[in-house]
Design a protein around this motif. Structure first.
Motif, PDB file in Angstrom:
ATOM      1  N   GLY A 190       0.819  -1.200   0.000  1.00 17.54           N
ATOM      2  CA  GLY A 190       0.000   0.000   0.000  1.00 17.54           C
ATOM      3  C   GLY A 190       0.854   1.250   0.000  1.00 17.54           C
ATOM      4  N   ALA A 191       0.207   2.373  -0.214  1.00 13.92           N
ATOM      5  CA  ALA A 191       0.912   3.651  -0.214  1.00 13.92           C
ATOM      6  C   ALA A 191       1.314   4.001   1.219  1.00 13.92           C
ATOM      7  CB  ALA A 191       0.022   4.736  -0.789  1.00 13.92           C
ATOM      8  N   LEU A 192       2.584   4.399   1.395  1.00 15.89           N
ATOM      9  CA  LEU A 192       3.110   4.709   2.722  1.00 15.89           C
ATOM     10  C   LEU A 192       3.450   6.191   2.785  1.00 15.89           C
ATOM     11  CD1 LEU A 192       3.614   2.958   5.232  1.00 15.89           C
ATOM     12  CD2 LEU A 192       6.035   2.935   4.627  1.00 15.89           C
ATOM     13  N   ALA A 193       2.978   6.854   3.827  1.00 20.68           N
ATOM     14  CA  ALA A 193       3.278   8.268   4.041  1.00 20.68           C
ATOM     15  C   ALA A 193       3.628   8.450   5.519  1.00 20.68           C
ATOM     16  CB  ALA A 193       2.096   9.145   3.642  1.00 20.68           C
ATOM     17  N   TYR A 194       3.945   9.687   5.885  1.00 22.50           N
ATOM     18  CA  TYR A 194       4.444   9.939   7.241  1.00 22.50           C
ATOM     19  C   TYR A 194       3.808  11.198   7.818  1.00 22.50           C
ATOM     20  CZ  TYR A 194       7.896   6.619   5.605  1.00 22.50           C
ATOM     21  OH  TYR A 194       8.499   5.512   5.076  1.00 22.50           O
ATOM     22  N   GLU A 195       3.602  11.144   9.122  1.00 19.68           N
ATOM     23  CA  GLU A 195       3.071  12.280   9.867  1.00 19.68           C
ATOM     24  C   GLU A 195       4.125  12.702  10.889  1.00 19.68           C
ATOM     25  OE1 GLU A 195      -1.393  13.195  11.335  1.00 19.68           O
ATOM     26  OE2 GLU A 195      -0.416  11.527  12.346  1.00 19.68           O
ATOM     27  N   VAL A 196       4.540  13.960  10.838  1.00 23.83           N
ATOM     28  CA  VAL A 196       5.539  14.480  11.758  1.00 23.83           C
ATOM     29  C   VAL A 196       4.826  15.056  12.974  1.00 23.83           C
ATOM     30  CG1 VAL A 196       7.436  16.112  12.071  1.00 23.83           C
ATOM     31  CG2 VAL A 196       7.123  14.966   9.869  1.00 23.83           C
ATOM     32  N   LEU A 197       5.255  14.664  14.168  1.00 23.04           N
ATOM     33  CA  LEU A 197       4.631  15.083  15.420  1.00 23.04           C
ATOM     34  C   LEU A 197       5.609  15.918  16.234  1.00 23.04           C
ATOM     35  CD1 LEU A 197       3.212  11.557  16.339  1.00 23.04           C
ATOM     36  CD2 LEU A 197       2.059  13.347  15.037  1.00 23.04           C
ATOM     37  N   ARG A 198       5.080  16.870  17.003  1.00 23.80           N
ATOM     38  CA  ARG A 198       5.949  17.758  17.785  1.00 23.80           C
ATOM     39  C   ARG A 198       5.299  18.079  19.125  1.00 23.80           C
ATOM     40  NH1 ARG A 198       6.513  23.375  15.114  1.00 23.80           N
ATOM     41  NH2 ARG A 198       4.626  23.772  16.308  1.00 23.80           N
ATOM     42  N   ALA A 199       6.139  18.259  20.153  1.00 24.16           N
ATOM     43  CA  ALA A 199       5.669  18.687  21.469  1.00 24.16           C
ATOM     44  C   ALA A 199       6.673  19.675  22.040  1.00 24.16           C
ATOM     45  CB  ALA A 199       5.505  17.493  22.411  1.00 24.16           C
ATOM     46  N   ALA A 200       6.220  20.489  22.994  1.00 32.03           N
ATOM     47  CA  ALA A 200       7.085  21.510  23.588  1.00 32.03           C
ATOM     48  C   ALA A 200       7.805  21.014  24.834  1.00 32.03           C
ATOM     49  CB  ALA A 200       6.270  22.755  23.928  1.00 32.03           C
ATOM     50  N   SER A 201       7.474  19.797  25.290  1.00 29.70           N
ATOM     51  CA  SER A 201       8.150  19.219  26.450  1.00 29.70           C
ATOM     52  C   SER A 201       8.041  17.703  26.364  1.00 29.70           C
ATOM     53  CB  SER A 201       7.523  19.728  27.759  1.00 29.70           C
ATOM     54  OG  SER A 201       6.244  19.163  27.940  1.00 29.70           O
ATOM     55  N   PRO A 202       8.872  16.985  27.126  1.00 27.60           N
ATOM     56  CA  PRO A 202       8.795  15.515  27.066  1.00 27.60           C
ATOM     57  C   PRO A 202       7.445  14.970  27.512  1.00 27.60           C
ATOM     58  CG  PRO A 202      10.849  16.228  28.098  1.00 27.60           C
ATOM     59  CD  PRO A 202       9.995  17.443  27.968  1.00 27.60           C
ATOM     60  N   GLU A 203       6.735  15.696  28.391  1.00 29.02           N
ATOM     61  CA  GLU A 203       5.457  15.206  28.913  1.00 29.02           C
ATOM     62  C   GLU A 203       4.272  15.641  28.068  1.00 29.02           C
ATOM     63  OE1 GLU A 203       7.500  17.256  30.674  1.00 29.02           O
ATOM     64  OE2 GLU A 203       8.636  15.668  31.700  1.00 29.02           O
ATOM     65  N   ALA A 204       4.456  16.633  27.213  1.00 30.81           N
ATOM     66  CA  ALA A 204       3.334  17.179  26.451  1.00 30.81           C
ATOM     67  C   ALA A 204       2.883  16.211  25.354  1.00 30.81           C
ATOM     68  CB  ALA A 204       3.712  18.525  25.835  1.00 30.81           C
ATOM     69  N   TYR A 232      10.294  15.675  18.932  1.00 28.57           N
ATOM     70  CA  TYR A 232       9.683  15.196  17.685  1.00 28.57           C
ATOM     71  C   TYR A 232       9.563  13.675  17.680  1.00 28.57           C
ATOM     72  CZ  TYR A 232      10.608  19.824  15.704  1.00 28.57           C
ATOM     73  OH  TYR A 232      10.632  21.171  15.451  1.00 28.57           O
ATOM     74  N   ALA A 233       8.560  13.205  16.940  1.00 24.76           N
ATOM     75  CA  ALA A 233       8.426  11.793  16.593  1.00 24.76           C
ATOM     76  C   ALA A 233       7.785  11.747  15.211  1.00 24.76           C
ATOM     77  CB  ALA A 233       7.594  11.042  17.619  1.00 24.76           C
ATOM     78  N   VAL A 234       7.858  10.583  14.573  1.00 26.03           N
ATOM     79  CA  VAL A 234       7.277  10.406  13.239  1.00 26.03           C
ATOM     80  C   VAL A 234       6.422   9.145  13.252  1.00 26.03           C
ATOM     81  CG1 VAL A 234       7.753  10.049  10.785  1.00 26.03           C
ATOM     82  CG2 VAL A 234       9.207  11.572  12.126  1.00 26.03           C
ATOM     83  N   ARG A 235       5.294   9.216  12.565  1.00 24.90           N
ATOM     84  CA  ARG A 235       4.374   8.088  12.488  1.00 24.90           C
ATOM     85  C   ARG A 235       4.192   7.713  11.014  1.00 24.90           C
ATOM     86  NH1 ARG A 235      -0.206   9.161  16.338  1.00 24.90           N
ATOM     87  NH2 ARG A 235      -0.720  10.878  14.934  1.00 24.90           N
ATOM     88  N   ALA A 236       4.222   6.425  10.701  1.00 24.91           N
ATOM     89  CA  ALA A 236       3.994   5.948   9.335  1.00 24.91           C
ATOM     90  C   ALA A 236       2.500   5.700   9.129  1.00 24.91           C
ATOM     91  CB  ALA A 236       4.776   4.673   9.072  1.00 24.91           C
ATOM     92  N   VAL A 237       2.006   6.046   7.939  1.00 26.33           N
ATOM     93  CA  VAL A 237       0.592   5.890   7.613  1.00 26.33           C
ATOM     94  C   VAL A 237       0.469   5.021   6.364  1.00 26.33           C
ATOM     95  CG1 VAL A 237      -1.554   7.078   7.044  1.00 26.33           C
ATOM     96  CG2 VAL A 237       0.103   8.162   8.583  1.00 26.33           C
ATOM     97  N   ARG A 238      -0.265   3.927   6.476  1.00 28.28           N
ATOM     98  CA  ARG A 238      -0.487   3.008   5.355  1.00 28.28           C
ATOM     99  C   ARG A 238      -1.906   3.168   4.838  1.00 28.28           C
ATOM    100  NH1 ARG A 238      -1.872  -3.329   5.998  1.00 28.28           N
ATOM    101  NH2 ARG A 238      -1.977  -3.881   3.784  1.00 28.28           N
ATOM    102  N   ARG A 239      -2.045   3.317   3.525  1.00 29.24           N
ATOM    103  CA  ARG A 239      -3.364   3.467   2.911  1.00 29.24           C
ATOM    104  C   ARG A 239      -3.634   2.299   1.972  1.00 29.24           C
ATOM    105  NH1 ARG A 239      -5.667   8.337   3.812  1.00 29.24           N
ATOM    106  NH2 ARG A 239      -4.318  10.010   4.594  1.00 29.24           N
ATOM    107  N   GLU A 240      -4.782   1.673   2.176  1.00 28.37           N
ATOM    108  CA  GLU A 240      -5.266   0.616   1.296  1.00 28.37           C
ATOM    109  C   GLU A 240      -6.707   0.950   0.911  1.00 28.37           C
ATOM    110  OE1 GLU A 240      -3.782  -1.891   0.016  1.00 28.37           O
ATOM    111  OE2 GLU A 240      -2.055  -2.457   1.245  1.00 28.37           O
ATOM    112  N   ALA A 241      -7.241   0.201  -0.036  1.00 35.01           N
ATOM    113  CA  ALA A 241      -8.633   0.429  -0.435  1.00 35.01           C
ATOM    114  C   ALA A 241      -9.582   0.212   0.738  1.00 35.01           C
ATOM    115  CB  ALA A 241      -8.999  -0.502  -1.589  1.00 35.01           C
ATOM    116  N   GLU A 242      -9.214  -0.681   1.649  1.00 36.33           N
ATOM    117  CA  GLU A 242     -10.088  -0.999   2.778  1.00 36.33           C
ATOM    118  C   GLU A 242     -10.047   0.060   3.873  1.00 36.33           C
ATOM    119  OE1 GLU A 242      -7.667  -2.919   1.725  1.00 36.33           O
ATOM    120  OE2 GLU A 242      -8.644  -4.591   0.681  1.00 36.33           O
ATOM    121  N   GLY A 243      -9.026   0.910   3.861  1.00 38.41           N
ATOM    122  CA  GLY A 243      -8.941   1.910   4.920  1.00 38.41           C
ATOM    123  C   GLY A 243      -7.521   2.383   5.146  1.00 38.41           C
ATOM    124  N   VAL A 244      -7.293   2.937   6.337  1.00 43.44           N
ATOM    125  CA  VAL A 244      -6.012   3.537   6.707  1.00 43.44           C
ATOM    126  C   VAL A 244      -5.565   2.957   8.038  1.00 43.44           C
ATOM    127  CG1 VAL A 244      -4.813   5.699   7.248  1.00 43.44           C
ATOM    128  CG2 VAL A 244      -6.598   5.669   5.499  1.00 43.44           C
TER     129      VAL A 244
END
Length: 356
Positions: A190-204, A232-244
């Motif tokens: 499936g198609a693979l994309a990425y979501e970049v995540l950010r927080a202002a502190s380790p607990e946030a 920062y952290a990064v999350r991978a997103v997989r898309r298929e015809a059935e969903g995400v």
């Protein structure tokens, strides 16, 4: 006489009931329907989120919402989800898989009127699940089921690997490697994309920086505040015809943007010898974040310059009294800013002066 008394009492009772107004139908006093139900496949779980009702079915304010119940059923891949119908407090054909007390909602998370709950129980990759949520008040009255929501439990990608962060001025550049496989060990598809995540502190809470998932394995986050640490952290997103389906966030990294631009060099340096001293003056650097100036001297001219001022000179004049008569001295001046890692400007043009 007795008959008259009975009639009078009936009349009083009827008059009393009339003052209270007409009775309200029980179905109008139940909690309003849960709204905004969403579902996301994340790692080995399905993350559900919804808005709790704040009113009753008749529109009056509700202050005694006590419990939320989550209902689920497995559906055939292409079948229309079974209607969610409430009967005697249960949703017909659905299993109740969670009962969340608002007084102690953990492991569910509550943010205002929104609840997030994670379903990890008995999920099978490739199966389709329908969900509905009901709300219960303080005396056990249940709302009708929410709009049902169907989601296919796809195998999510594993976490992206080797996330690194490099800080610049007002920005952080990130890079990472794609996940090696899906969480069930099967190859990526499936198609693979990425979501970049950010927080202002380790607990946030990590929140998305990218407005939509990106296909590149690198991203530069700009417009940041210097000398402030970002996580920062990064999350991978997989898309298929059935969903995400999306991965769990990668291991986090931290970076601190910094001011890397030095001030302009001081200009118009002049040196005036006098008895036992040489007086220096110059035009200030125009930047607003200049913290002070450093004076350097070489004697005789052509030798390496040596710092004369141990600290920063706060004004644009300096008198060098550590000089000897009959000698010639060369001078340059630099400006220093207030950055946490101070930046020093290039040197001014050199001037020379000979002490009598």
């Amino acid at each position: 006489m007795r008959r008259l008394l009975v009639v009078a009492l009936i009349g009083v009772a009827a008059a009393g009931c009339g003052r209270k107004g007409p009775p309200v139908a029980p179905e109008r006093r139940v909690p309003a329907v849960v709204s905004g139900l969403t579902a996301t496949v994340e790692g080995n779980a399905i993350v559900l989120s919804w808005m709790n009702p704040t009113t009753r079915a008749d529109g009056t304010r509700m202050k005694d919402l006590t419990r939320l119940r989550v209902h689920r059923r497995a559906e055939a891949p292409q079948a229309e989800p079974k209607p969610a119908v409430l009967a005697r407090g249960a949703v017909v054909g659905y299993d109740e898989i969670a009962s969340i007390r608002l007084a102690a909602p953990a492991p569910a998370k509550v943010e205002g009127h929104r609840i997030t709950w994670i379903d990890r129980t008995g999920l099978a990759v490739g199966r389709r699940y329908a969900y509905a949520v009901t709300a219960v008040d303080g005396i056990g009255r249940s709302s009708p089921p929410s709009a049902r929501l169907a989601v296919t439990f796809l195998a999510a990608p594993r976490r992206p690997e080797r996330l690194t962060a490099s800080a610049g001025e007002g920005e952080v550049s990130l890079s990472w490697a794609p996940p090696a496989a899906l969480v069930d060990g099967s190859p990526l598809s499936g198609a693979l994309a990425y979501e970049v995540l950010r927080a202002a502190s380790p607990e946030a809470l990590l929140t998305p920086v990218t407005p939509a998932p990106i296909t590149a394995t690198g991203f530069t986050d700009t417009g940041l505040q210097n000398d402030l640490t970002y996580y920062y952290a990064v999350r991978a997103v997989r898309r298929e015809a059935e969903g995400v389906a999306q991965s769990e966030p990668s291991a986090p990294v931290a970076a601190t943007p910094a001011d890397l631009t030095p001030p302009s060099a001081p200009a118009n340096l002049v040196a005036v010898p006098s008895e036992g001293a040489i007086r220096l003056a110059w035009s200030p650097s125009p930047e607003p974040d200049v913290a002070g100036y450093i004076v350097y001297r070489a004697s005789p001219p052509g030798e390496p310059y040596v710092r004369v001022t141990p600290g920063l000179v706060q004004s644009t004049v300096f008198t060098d009294r550590t000089v000897e008569g009959g000698r010639t001295y060369a001078y340059v001046v630099t400006a220093v800013d207030r950055a946490r890692r101070a930046n020093e400007s290039a040197r001014s043009d050199a001037v020379t002066a000979t002490l009598p």
